[in-house]
Enzyme design. Sequence first.
Site, short mmCIF file in Angstrom:
data_model
loop_
_atom_site.label_atom_id
_atom_site.label_comp_id
_atom_site.label_asym_id
_atom_site.label_seq_id
_atom_site.Cartn_x
_atom_site.Cartn_y
_atom_site.Cartn_z
N ASP A 179 2.71 1.87 -2.99
CA ASP A 179 2.99 2.19 -4.41
C ASP A 179 2.18 3.40 -4.86
OD1 ASP A 179 0.61 0.68 -4.43
OD2 ASP A 179 1.11 -0.39 -6.28
N TYR B 223 -10.09 -0.51 -0.64
CA TYR B 223 -8.83 -0.10 -1.26
C TYR B 223 -8.91 1.36 -1.70
CZ TYR B 223 -4.69 -0.27 -4.23
OH TYR B 223 -3.46 -0.02 -4.79
N ASP C 155 1.77 -3.84 -9.52
CA ASP C 155 1.42 -5.14 -10.12
C ASP C 155 1.71 -5.16 -11.62
OD1 ASP C 155 0.50 -5.36 -7.59
OD2 ASP C 155 -1.61 -5.64 -8.10
N HIS D 74 0.82 -1.23 0.00
CA HIS D 74 0.00 0.00 0.00
C HIS D 74 0.85 1.28 0.00
CE1 HIS D 74 -4.09 -1.61 0.28
NE2 HIS D 74 -3.54 -2.60 0.96
N SER E 124 -2.30 -10.93 -7.98
CA SER E 124 -2.58 -10.03 -9.09
C SER E 124 -2.87 -10.73 -10.41
CB SER E 124 -1.48 -9.00 -9.26
OG SER E 124 -2.09 -7.90 -9.91
N SER E 125 -3.91 -11.55 -10.36
CA SER E 125 -4.41 -12.16 -11.60
C SER E 125 -4.89 -11.05 -12.54
CB SER E 125 -5.55 -13.12 -11.29
OG SER E 125 -6.51 -12.51 -10.48
C1 GLA Z 1 -3.01 -4.25 -4.99
C2 GLA Z 1 -2.76 -3.09 -5.95
C3 GLA Z 1 -1.31 -2.61 -5.90
C4 GLA Z 1 -0.85 -2.38 -4.46
C5 GLA Z 1 -1.23 -3.54 -3.55
C6 GLA Z 1 -0.97 -3.24 -2.10
O1 GLA Z 1 -2.31 -5.39 -5.40
O2 GLA Z 1 -3.07 -3.46 -7.28
O3 GLA Z 1 -1.15 -1.45 -6.68
O4 GLA Z 1 -1.34 -1.16 -3.97
O5 GLA Z 1 -2.62 -3.89 -3.67
O6 GLA Z 1 0.38 -3.09 -1.88
#
Ligand code: GLA
Length: 383
Positions: free
Chosen positions: A37, A220, A170, A35, A124-125
Amino acid sequence: MNESAADVRVAFIEKFNEEPKLFYSPGRINLIGEHVDYNDGFVMPGAIDKGIFFAVTLNDSEKINCYSIDFDESISIPLSDVKKMGGWKNYVLGIVNEFQKLKLPLKGFNCAFGGNIPIGGGMSSSAALEGGISYSLNELCNFQLSRKELALLGQRAEHNFPGVMCGIMDQYANMMGKENKVLLLDCRNITHEDIPLHIEGYEIVLINTKVHHSLAGSEYNQRRKECEKGMAILRRELNIQSFRDIKDPAELLPFKDEMGDKVYKRCLFVVEEILRTQKAATLLKENNIIGFGESMFQKHKGLKEVYEVSCKELDFLVDAAKENKDVIGARLMGGGFGGCTINIVKHEGVESFLVKILSAYKKEFNINAENYKVKVVNGTHLI
Ligand code: GLA
Protein backbone atom coordinates in the site's frame (compact mmCIF):
# COMPACT_ATOMS: atom_id res chain seq x y z
CA MET A 1 -11.12 -6.97 26.10
CA ASN A 2 -14.63 -7.88 25.19
CA GLU A 3 -16.89 -4.91 25.60
CA SER A 4 -20.17 -4.63 23.72
CA ALA A 5 -21.80 -1.39 22.62
CA ALA A 6 -24.04 -1.63 25.70
CA ASP A 7 -21.02 -1.99 28.03
CA VAL A 8 -19.37 1.06 26.50
CA ARG A 9 -22.57 3.10 26.86
CA VAL A 10 -22.87 2.14 30.54
CA ALA A 11 -19.21 2.96 31.22
CA PHE A 12 -19.69 6.34 29.55
CA ILE A 13 -22.82 7.17 31.56
CA GLU A 14 -21.08 6.21 34.82
CA LYS A 15 -18.22 8.53 34.01
CA PHE A 16 -19.94 11.48 32.39
CA ASN A 17 -23.51 11.16 33.56
CA GLU A 18 -25.19 11.86 30.20
CA GLU A 19 -26.49 9.92 27.21
CA PRO A 20 -23.85 9.51 24.45
CA LYS A 21 -24.00 8.85 20.74
CA LEU A 22 -22.62 5.39 19.93
CA PHE A 23 -20.33 4.48 17.04
CA TYR A 24 -18.71 1.27 15.81
CA SER A 25 -15.27 1.35 14.23
CA PRO A 26 -14.05 -1.95 12.74
CA GLY A 27 -10.68 -3.64 12.46
CA ARG A 28 -9.74 -5.10 9.11
CA ILE A 29 -8.62 -8.21 7.35
CA ASN A 30 -6.52 -8.11 4.24
CA LEU A 31 -7.02 -10.92 1.74
CA ILE A 32 -4.09 -10.06 -0.49
CA GLY A 33 -1.40 -7.44 -1.05
CA GLU A 34 0.84 -6.92 1.96
CA HIS A 35 3.36 -4.08 2.28
CA VAL A 36 2.41 -2.71 -1.09
CA ASP A 37 0.00 0.00 0.00
CA TYR A 38 2.91 2.38 0.60
CA ASN A 39 4.40 1.26 -2.71
CA ASP A 40 1.56 2.29 -5.03
CA GLY A 41 0.26 -1.28 -5.23
CA PHE A 42 -3.13 -2.96 -4.87
CA VAL A 43 -4.51 -4.47 -1.68
CA MET A 44 -7.75 -6.22 -0.84
CA PRO A 45 -8.92 -5.44 2.68
CA GLY A 46 -12.34 -5.59 4.31
CA ALA A 47 -13.76 -4.23 7.56
CA ILE A 48 -14.60 -6.88 10.15
CA ASP A 49 -16.84 -7.62 13.10
CA LYS A 50 -13.93 -7.15 15.52
CA GLY A 51 -13.57 -3.52 16.41
CA ILE A 52 -14.09 -0.73 18.90
CA PHE A 53 -17.30 0.89 20.20
CA PHE A 54 -17.20 4.58 21.02
CA ALA A 55 -19.57 6.59 23.20
CA VAL A 56 -19.10 10.30 22.52
CA THR A 57 -20.64 13.71 23.27
CA LEU A 58 -19.49 17.30 22.85
CA ASN A 59 -19.00 18.80 26.30
CA ASP A 60 -19.33 22.58 25.96
CA SER A 61 -15.81 23.06 27.24
CA GLU A 62 -12.39 23.28 25.67
CA LYS A 63 -11.37 19.91 27.07
CA ILE A 64 -10.83 16.41 25.73
CA ASN A 65 -11.95 13.84 28.29
CA CYS A 66 -11.32 10.34 27.01
CA TYR A 67 -11.51 7.00 28.80
CA SER A 68 -10.13 3.69 27.58
CA ILE A 69 -12.14 0.93 29.21
CA ASP A 70 -9.61 -1.78 28.34
CA PHE A 71 -6.66 0.05 29.83
CA ASP A 72 -8.76 1.66 32.56
CA GLU A 73 -6.94 4.90 31.84
CA SER A 74 -8.20 8.42 31.15
CA ILE A 75 -6.92 11.65 29.72
CA SER A 76 -8.27 15.10 30.41
CA ILE A 77 -6.46 17.64 28.29
CA PRO A 78 -7.26 21.17 27.08
CA LEU A 79 -7.64 21.39 23.31
CA SER A 80 -4.89 24.01 23.39
CA ASP A 81 -2.41 21.54 24.90
CA VAL A 82 -2.53 18.60 22.48
CA LYS A 83 0.85 16.86 22.30
CA LYS A 84 2.31 13.41 21.79
CA MET A 85 1.72 10.92 24.61
CA GLY A 86 2.34 7.19 24.87
CA GLY A 87 0.14 4.23 23.88
CA TRP A 88 -3.52 4.64 22.93
CA LYS A 89 -3.46 8.35 23.82
CA ASN A 90 -1.24 9.08 20.86
CA TYR A 91 -3.90 7.83 18.45
CA VAL A 92 -6.68 9.93 19.96
CA LEU A 93 -4.55 13.06 20.22
CA GLY A 94 -3.01 12.45 16.80
CA ILE A 95 -6.49 12.74 15.27
CA VAL A 96 -7.29 15.88 17.25
CA ASN A 97 -4.00 17.36 16.09
CA GLU A 98 -4.89 16.70 12.44
CA PHE A 99 -8.30 18.36 12.81
CA GLN A 100 -6.58 21.33 14.39
CA LYS A 101 -4.11 21.54 11.54
CA LEU A 102 -7.06 21.85 9.16
CA LYS A 103 -8.20 24.80 11.31
CA LEU A 104 -11.59 23.20 11.85
CA PRO A 105 -13.50 24.52 14.87
CA LEU A 106 -13.07 21.44 17.04
CA LYS A 107 -15.03 21.42 20.31
CA GLY A 108 -14.23 19.74 23.61
CA PHE A 109 -15.61 16.19 23.89
CA ASN A 110 -16.21 13.33 26.26
CA CYS A 111 -15.49 9.82 25.06
CA ALA A 112 -15.33 6.25 26.39
CA PHE A 113 -14.29 3.37 24.17
CA GLY A 114 -13.70 -0.36 24.29
CA GLY A 115 -14.31 -3.37 22.11
CA ASN A 116 -13.25 -6.81 21.06
CA ILE A 117 -10.27 -6.29 18.79
CA PRO A 118 -6.97 -7.63 20.09
CA ILE A 119 -4.27 -4.97 20.31
CA GLY A 120 -1.17 -5.86 18.29
CA GLY A 121 -3.07 -8.71 16.63
CA GLY A 122 -2.49 -7.38 13.10
CA MET A 123 -6.18 -6.46 12.63
CA SER A 124 -5.36 -2.78 12.87
CA SER A 125 -6.73 -1.80 16.24
CA SER A 126 -4.87 1.47 15.66
CA ALA A 127 -6.86 2.41 12.55
CA ALA A 128 -10.04 1.41 14.40
CA LEU A 129 -9.14 3.81 17.19
CA GLU A 130 -8.25 6.61 14.79
CA GLY A 131 -11.35 6.02 12.68
CA GLY A 132 -13.74 5.98 15.65
CA ILE A 133 -12.43 9.28 16.97
CA SER A 134 -12.26 11.04 13.62
CA TYR A 135 -15.65 9.82 12.39
CA SER A 136 -17.49 10.67 15.61
CA LEU A 137 -15.96 14.16 15.85
CA ASN A 138 -16.64 14.78 12.16
CA GLU A 139 -20.30 13.88 12.82
CA LEU A 140 -20.76 15.73 16.09
CA CYS A 141 -18.96 18.90 14.96
CA ASN A 142 -20.55 18.68 11.50
CA PHE A 143 -17.26 19.14 9.65
CA GLN A 144 -18.58 17.25 6.61
CA LEU A 145 -15.28 15.65 5.69
CA SER A 146 -15.79 12.69 3.38
CA ARG A 147 -14.88 9.14 4.43
CA LYS A 148 -11.89 9.27 2.14
CA GLU A 149 -10.71 12.51 3.71
CA LEU A 150 -11.10 10.93 7.13
CA ALA A 151 -9.05 7.90 6.05
CA LEU A 152 -6.26 10.17 4.83
CA LEU A 153 -6.49 12.22 8.01
CA GLY A 154 -6.11 9.01 10.07
CA GLN A 155 -3.04 8.02 8.08
CA ARG A 156 -1.45 11.42 8.69
CA ALA A 157 -2.24 11.12 12.40
CA GLU A 158 -0.44 7.76 12.51
CA HIS A 159 2.59 9.21 10.74
CA ASN A 160 2.77 12.30 12.90
CA PHE A 161 1.96 11.02 16.40
CA PRO A 162 2.79 7.30 16.88
CA GLY A 163 5.31 7.73 14.05
CA VAL A 164 4.51 4.58 12.04
CA MET A 165 4.85 5.51 8.36
CA CYS A 166 1.92 3.29 7.38
CA GLY A 167 0.22 3.08 4.01
CA ILE A 168 -3.46 3.90 3.49
CA MET A 169 -4.91 0.37 3.62
CA ASP A 170 -6.03 0.18 7.24
CA GLN A 171 -7.63 3.59 7.55
CA TYR A 172 -9.29 3.21 4.15
CA ALA A 173 -10.81 -0.19 4.98
CA ASN A 174 -11.97 1.15 8.32
CA MET A 175 -13.92 3.95 6.60
CA MET A 176 -14.97 2.38 3.30
CA GLY A 177 -15.67 -1.25 4.26
CA LYS A 178 -18.95 -2.80 3.02
CA GLU A 179 -20.79 -5.79 4.35
CA ASN A 180 -19.83 -9.01 2.51
CA LYS A 181 -17.53 -7.14 0.14
CA VAL A 182 -13.81 -6.61 0.03
CA LEU A 183 -12.22 -3.51 -1.45
CA LEU A 184 -9.81 -3.83 -4.33
CA LEU A 185 -7.93 -0.70 -3.37
CA ASP A 186 -5.65 1.02 -5.82
CA CYS A 187 -3.16 2.70 -3.51
CA ARG A 188 -1.71 4.91 -6.23
CA ASN A 189 -4.98 6.64 -7.11
CA ILE A 190 -6.66 5.94 -3.77
CA THR A 191 -9.80 4.62 -5.39
CA HIS A 192 -11.43 1.23 -4.99
CA GLU A 193 -13.76 -1.32 -6.47
CA ASP A 194 -16.11 -3.30 -4.20
CA ILE A 195 -15.72 -7.02 -4.81
CA PRO A 196 -18.47 -9.33 -3.52
CA LEU A 197 -16.96 -11.99 -1.32
CA HIS A 198 -18.34 -15.23 -2.71
CA ILE A 199 -16.80 -17.75 -0.38
CA GLU A 200 -19.85 -19.88 0.26
CA GLY A 201 -18.80 -23.08 2.02
CA TYR A 202 -15.64 -21.47 3.44
CA GLU A 203 -14.82 -19.40 6.47
CA ILE A 204 -12.20 -16.78 7.11
CA VAL A 205 -10.37 -17.76 10.27
CA LEU A 206 -7.69 -15.65 11.91
CA ILE A 207 -5.22 -17.26 14.25
CA ASN A 208 -3.44 -14.91 16.61
CA THR A 209 0.13 -15.96 17.41
CA LYS A 210 -0.17 -13.80 20.54
CA VAL A 211 3.32 -12.55 19.88
CA HIS A 212 4.10 -9.04 18.81
CA HIS A 213 7.80 -8.59 18.31
CA SER A 214 8.80 -5.20 19.58
CA LEU A 215 10.79 -4.43 16.43
CA ALA A 216 7.57 -4.29 14.42
CA GLY A 217 7.30 -0.46 14.26
CA SER A 218 10.95 0.28 13.50
CA GLU A 219 11.30 -2.62 11.04
CA TYR A 220 8.20 -1.36 9.26
CA ASN A 221 9.67 2.10 8.78
CA GLN A 222 12.94 0.49 7.75
CA ARG A 223 11.22 -1.52 4.99
CA ARG A 224 9.59 1.62 3.76
CA LYS A 225 12.93 3.44 3.57
CA GLU A 226 14.53 0.51 1.73
CA CYS A 227 11.75 0.59 -0.87
CA GLU A 228 12.15 4.34 -1.30
CA LYS A 229 15.87 3.91 -1.84
CA GLY A 230 15.29 1.26 -4.50
CA MET A 231 12.56 3.28 -6.16
CA ALA A 232 14.82 6.34 -6.43
CA ILE A 233 17.28 4.27 -8.45
CA LEU A 234 14.55 2.78 -10.65
CA ARG A 235 12.96 6.13 -11.25
CA ARG A 236 16.26 7.57 -12.38
CA GLU A 237 17.30 4.58 -14.52
CA LEU A 238 14.01 3.42 -16.00
CA ASN A 239 12.09 6.67 -16.09
CA ILE A 240 9.11 5.14 -14.29
CA GLN A 241 6.80 6.54 -11.64
CA SER A 242 6.29 3.57 -9.36
CA PHE A 243 6.83 -0.16 -8.84
CA ARG A 244 3.60 -0.82 -10.64
CA ASP A 245 5.17 0.25 -13.91
CA ILE A 246 7.53 -2.75 -13.80
CA LYS A 247 5.85 -5.69 -15.46
CA ASP A 248 8.68 -8.21 -15.17
CA PRO A 249 10.80 -8.75 -12.01
CA ALA A 250 13.82 -9.39 -14.30
CA GLU A 251 13.88 -5.64 -15.05
CA LEU A 252 15.33 -5.15 -11.59
CA LEU A 253 18.39 -7.33 -12.13
CA PRO A 254 20.67 -4.75 -13.80
CA PHE A 255 20.40 -2.59 -10.64
CA LYS A 256 21.12 -5.32 -8.14
CA ASP A 257 24.69 -4.21 -7.42
CA GLU A 258 23.86 -0.57 -7.01
CA MET A 259 20.90 -1.39 -4.76
CA GLY A 260 22.69 -3.91 -2.60
CA ASP A 261 21.18 -7.22 -1.58
CA LYS A 262 18.63 -5.95 0.94
CA VAL A 263 17.16 -3.15 -1.15
CA TYR A 264 17.09 -5.41 -4.20
CA LYS A 265 15.13 -8.08 -2.31
CA ARG A 266 12.62 -5.53 -1.02
CA CYS A 267 12.04 -4.20 -4.56
CA LEU A 268 11.77 -7.73 -5.94
CA PHE A 269 9.12 -8.58 -3.38
CA VAL A 270 7.11 -5.43 -4.13
CA VAL A 271 7.14 -5.99 -7.90
CA GLU A 272 6.18 -9.67 -7.49
CA GLU A 273 3.54 -8.93 -4.87
CA ILE A 274 1.85 -6.29 -7.04
CA LEU A 275 1.72 -8.77 -9.96
CA ARG A 276 0.47 -11.58 -7.67
CA THR A 277 -2.19 -9.33 -6.22
CA GLN A 278 -3.56 -8.38 -9.60
CA LYS A 279 -3.72 -12.05 -10.62
CA ALA A 280 -5.33 -13.08 -7.34
CA ALA A 281 -7.94 -10.32 -7.69
CA THR A 282 -8.92 -11.77 -11.06
CA LEU A 283 -9.21 -15.24 -9.54
CA LEU A 284 -11.48 -13.94 -6.82
CA LYS A 285 -13.66 -12.08 -9.33
CA GLU A 286 -13.98 -15.34 -11.27
CA ASN A 287 -14.96 -17.09 -8.05
CA ASN A 288 -11.90 -19.32 -8.32
CA ILE A 289 -11.47 -19.59 -4.61
CA ILE A 290 -9.09 -22.56 -4.80
CA GLY A 291 -6.68 -20.70 -7.10
CA PHE A 292 -7.01 -17.66 -4.89
CA GLY A 293 -6.14 -19.70 -1.80
CA GLU A 294 -3.05 -21.15 -3.45
CA SER A 295 -1.78 -17.67 -4.14
CA MET A 296 -2.00 -16.91 -0.41
CA PHE A 297 0.62 -19.57 0.32
CA GLN A 298 2.93 -18.06 -2.33
CA LYS A 299 2.46 -14.66 -0.78
CA HIS A 300 3.50 -15.94 2.59
CA LYS A 301 6.65 -17.35 1.08
CA GLY A 302 7.50 -13.93 -0.38
CA LEU A 303 6.79 -12.16 2.89
CA LYS A 304 8.96 -14.64 4.74
CA GLU A 305 11.91 -15.08 2.41
CA VAL A 306 12.13 -11.93 0.34
CA TYR A 307 10.58 -9.16 2.39
CA GLU A 308 11.59 -10.83 5.69
CA VAL A 309 8.68 -9.69 7.84
CA SER A 310 7.59 -13.06 9.19
CA CYS A 311 8.66 -14.81 12.40
CA LYS A 312 8.87 -18.41 13.54
CA GLU A 313 5.44 -18.39 15.15
CA LEU A 314 3.72 -17.17 11.96
CA ASP A 315 5.68 -19.63 9.82
CA PHE A 316 4.69 -22.48 12.08
CA LEU A 317 1.00 -21.63 11.75
CA VAL A 318 1.18 -21.28 7.96
CA ASP A 319 3.09 -24.58 7.59
CA ALA A 320 0.61 -26.38 9.82
CA ALA A 321 -2.29 -24.90 7.85
CA LYS A 322 -0.74 -26.07 4.58
CA GLU A 323 -0.79 -29.65 5.82
CA ASN A 324 -4.51 -29.54 6.48
CA LYS A 325 -6.63 -30.53 3.46
CA ASP A 326 -9.49 -28.28 4.52
CA VAL A 327 -7.37 -25.14 4.44
CA ILE A 328 -7.15 -23.74 0.94
CA GLY A 329 -4.98 -20.73 1.73
CA ALA A 330 -3.07 -19.20 4.62
CA ARG A 331 -0.51 -16.47 5.15
CA LEU A 332 0.55 -13.83 7.60
CA MET A 333 -1.69 -10.79 7.62
CA GLY A 334 -0.75 -7.15 8.16
CA GLY A 335 2.65 -5.77 9.02
CA GLY A 336 4.15 -9.07 10.24
CA PHE A 337 6.57 -9.86 13.09
CA GLY A 338 3.67 -11.44 14.97
CA GLY A 339 -0.06 -10.83 14.94
CA CYS A 340 -2.36 -13.10 12.97
CA THR A 341 -2.44 -15.51 10.10
CA ILE A 342 -5.44 -15.40 7.80
CA ASN A 343 -6.79 -18.78 6.72
CA ILE A 344 -9.54 -19.75 4.30
CA VAL A 345 -10.99 -22.98 5.59
CA LYS A 346 -13.76 -25.30 4.41
CA HIS A 347 -16.73 -24.76 6.68
CA GLU A 348 -17.00 -28.38 7.81
CA GLY A 349 -13.28 -28.62 8.54
CA VAL A 350 -12.94 -25.52 10.72
CA GLU A 351 -13.35 -27.14 14.13
CA SER A 352 -10.97 -30.05 13.56
CA PHE A 353 -8.43 -27.68 11.96
CA LEU A 354 -8.54 -25.46 15.02
CA VAL A 355 -8.21 -28.31 17.49
CA LYS A 356 -5.14 -29.64 15.69
CA ILE A 357 -3.36 -26.39 14.99
CA LEU A 358 -3.96 -24.81 18.37
CA SER A 359 -2.65 -27.82 20.25
CA ALA A 360 0.40 -28.14 17.96
CA TYR A 361 1.14 -24.43 18.50
CA LYS A 362 0.79 -24.80 22.25
CA LYS A 363 3.16 -27.75 22.18
CA GLU A 364 5.75 -25.87 20.12
CA PHE A 365 5.68 -22.44 21.80
CA ASN A 366 3.72 -22.99 25.00
CA ILE A 367 1.31 -20.23 23.94
CA ASN A 368 -2.47 -20.48 23.74
CA ALA A 369 -3.14 -18.95 20.32
CA GLU A 370 -6.55 -17.34 19.87
CA ASN A 371 -8.77 -17.72 16.85
CA TYR A 372 -11.49 -15.56 15.36
CA LYS A 373 -14.00 -16.49 12.68
CA VAL A 374 -14.60 -13.11 11.14
CA LYS A 375 -17.38 -11.60 9.07
CA VAL A 376 -16.93 -8.71 6.70
CA VAL A 377 -19.02 -5.70 7.75
CA ASN A 378 -19.62 -1.99 7.02
CA GLY A 379 -16.99 0.66 7.81
CA THR A 380 -17.18 3.03 10.78
CA HIS A 381 -20.74 4.13 11.50
CA LEU A 382 -23.22 5.50 13.97
CA ILE A 383 -25.07 2.73 15.79
C1 GLA B 1 0.22 -2.27 8.52
C2 GLA B 1 0.09 -0.88 7.90
C3 GLA B 1 -0.56 -0.92 6.52
C4 GLA B 1 0.11 -1.97 5.63
C5 GLA B 1 0.29 -3.30 6.36
C6 GLA B 1 1.11 -4.28 5.57
O1 GLA B 1 -1.04 -2.80 8.81
O2 GLA B 1 -0.67 -0.03 8.74
O3 GLA B 1 -0.53 0.35 5.93
O4 GLA B 1 1.31 -1.50 5.12
O5 GLA B 1 0.92 -3.13 7.63
O6 GLA B 1 0.46 -4.62 4.41
